[in-house]
Design a protein around this motif. Structure first.
Motif, PDB file in Angstrom:
ATOM      1  N   HIS A  46      -9.474   9.942   0.405  1.00 48.05           N
ATOM      2  CA  HIS A  46      -9.211   9.970  -1.031  1.00 48.05           C
ATOM      3  C   HIS A  46      -9.398  11.375  -1.584  1.00 48.05           C
ATOM      4  O   HIS A  46     -10.319  12.096  -1.180  1.00 48.05           O
ATOM      5  CB  HIS A  46     -10.130   8.998  -1.780  1.00 48.05           C
ATOM      6  N   LYS A  84     -13.213   4.685  -9.138  1.00 51.33           N
ATOM      7  CA  LYS A  84     -12.319   4.060  -8.168  1.00 51.33           C
ATOM      8  C   LYS A  84     -12.914   4.082  -6.758  1.00 51.33           C
ATOM      9  O   LYS A  84     -12.562   3.259  -5.912  1.00 51.33           O
ATOM     10  CB  LYS A  84     -10.948   4.750  -8.167  1.00 51.33           C
ATOM     11  N   SER A 104     -14.418   0.746  -5.435  1.00 52.89           N
ATOM     12  CA  SER A 104     -13.580  -0.441  -5.269  1.00 52.89           C
ATOM     13  C   SER A 104     -13.369  -0.754  -3.788  1.00 52.89           C
ATOM     14  O   SER A 104     -12.868   0.091  -3.036  1.00 52.89           O
ATOM     15  CB  SER A 104     -12.220  -0.224  -5.945  1.00 52.89           C
ATOM     16  N   GLU A 119     -11.145  -2.455  -2.498  1.00 55.46           N
ATOM     17  CA  GLU A 119      -9.719  -2.396  -2.195  1.00 55.46           C
ATOM     18  C   GLU A 119      -9.261  -0.978  -1.834  1.00 55.46           C
ATOM     19  O   GLU A 119      -8.244  -0.791  -1.162  1.00 55.46           O
ATOM     20  CB  GLU A 119      -8.902  -2.908  -3.387  1.00 55.46           C
ATOM     21  N   GLU A 120     -10.002   0.021  -2.275  1.00 53.99           N
ATOM     22  CA  GLU A 120      -9.642   1.403  -1.973  1.00 53.99           C
ATOM     23  C   GLU A 120      -9.928   1.777  -0.525  1.00 53.99           C
ATOM     24  O   GLU A 120      -9.363   2.723   0.011  1.00 53.99           O
ATOM     25  CB  GLU A 120     -10.404   2.354  -2.906  1.00 53.99           C
ATOM     26  N   VAL A 169     -12.447   3.249   0.951  1.00 56.04           N
ATOM     27  CA  VAL A 169     -12.830   4.658   0.997  1.00 56.04           C
ATOM     28  C   VAL A 169     -13.679   4.937   2.232  1.00 56.04           C
ATOM     29  O   VAL A 169     -14.618   4.211   2.542  1.00 56.04           O
ATOM     30  CB  VAL A 169     -13.619   5.055  -0.263  1.00 56.04           C
TER      31      VAL A 169
END
Length: 339
Positions: free
Chosen positions: A310, A323, A326, A328-329, A331
């Motif tokens: 990211h 973010k 999250s 869903e990211e 990371v």
């Protein structure tokens, strides 16, 4: 110049600071180019980072460019790309005199005990700054977290016949795996996050990946034909995980805690003695870890392909930082780009 300050938990704010002054005789003025987002930053934002106070400018995983030199500085030149060792001692105490500069009694860490590099420029002692012109800005920004893994591996004193278990496949754990593999040891990783285990499996095909379950000791023995790890490096900072290491380690083995939490580590003393366990902590890194990583990255013996998942921009960081929490990211590692 602009900076971003963490005023209190979950409140990041962009502010204006005075323009930087010319550096002192033994300092350099640095323009920040890249900044890695560390677990320390993520914990501080949520209000659960040890040894932390607010307000604070975050940031200690630094890739920078030298803008100006103090009159006594000779190992750097204007325009150099460089890595920064972001911990310094306010006093030359017993630990520092013995070479343990990573854990002096008055140690101050950028972005934790003092304001860090989430600002356009910083002045810093030149002896803490290492030229790395052959490397990319991304590589340089990853040197500090990789150095943490390097120091932990050196603390563990890994031998070629050791079986190494890294607990926690976050950014520090990944760096620890990379450094442990250079010791020619058999390496395994334990984590509860399948996404991170998948990354390890793709990045390091020789590393056995075990997902956290209710019978980890049995899972380890299945993979190791009845044996257990002789060295465990726990990078979770999770109390339960750290205490479970006493069960997972082989007789005569070594446990190294890289992560930390606010609280007490409790273990069963008869088990500790029966196994003759060596227990160590690992804090920060030393200058030789930084110079070693520069050499290894330059030689291609350590690579960060896929490590950075990211990218955030400095101008909008205070709006986009959340973010990174999250699921869903997915990371693994984030960096802040300044231009």
């Amino acid at each position: 110049m602009q900076a971003i300050v963490l005023e209190q938990p979950e409140v990041l704010k962009k502010i204006e600071l005075e323009a930087p002054q010319p550096p002192a005789p033994n300092d350099v003025l640095l323009k920040i180019k890249r900044l890695g987002v560390c677990g320390t930053d993520l914990h501080a934002y949520k209000g659960n980072q040890p040894f932390f106070s607010y307000p604070r400018i975050l940031g200690h995983e630094i890739a920078a460019e030298v803008i100006a030199l103090g009159e006594n500085v000779s190992h750097l030149k204007i325009g150099d790309r460089c890595a920064v060792m972001p911990y310094r001692n306010k006093e030359i105490d017993q630990a520092v005199r013995r070479g343990k500069t990573n854990c002096g009694s008055t140690l101050s860490v950028l972005g934790v005990h003092e304001d860090g590099a989430m600002q356009e420029y910083i002045s810093y002692p030149a002896q803490q700054v290492f030229p790395a012109n052959e490397l990319s800005l991304d590589q340089i920004a990853m040197i500090e977290p990789l150095a943490i893994g390097s120091h932990a591996v050196e603390r563990a004193d890994i031998q070629p016949d050791d079986i190494v278990l890294v607990v926690g496949a976050g950014p520090i754990g990944i760096g620890t795996v990379a450094m442990a593999l250079l010791k020619a040891a058999k390496v395994l990783v334990l984590d509860m996050n399948q996404n991170r285990l998948d990354y390890i499996a793709e990045k390091f095909p020789s590393v056995a990946c075990i997902k956290l379950n209710d019978a980890v000791e049995n899972s380890l023995k299945e993979v190791l034909n009845g044996d257990l790890p002789t060295v465990i490096l726990d990078a979770t900072g999770n109390k339960e995980s750290m205490q479970k290491c006493f069960e997972y380690v082989a007789q005569g083995g070594t446990i190294v805690y890289i992560g930390l939490f606010i609280g007490d580590v409790v273990f069963h003393d008869p088990l500790f003695h029966r196994k003759e366990i060596t227990l160590k902590s690992s804090r920060n890194a030393v200058a030789t870890d930084f110079t070693k990583l520069i050499r290894l990255l330059k030689a291609g013996l350590v690579n960060i392909d896929g490590y950075i998942t990211h990218r955030l921009t400095f101008d909008t960081l205070h709006e986009t930082f959340t973010k990174l929490y999250s699921p869903e990211e997915r990371v693994i590692k984030a960096v802040v780009e300044f231009d």
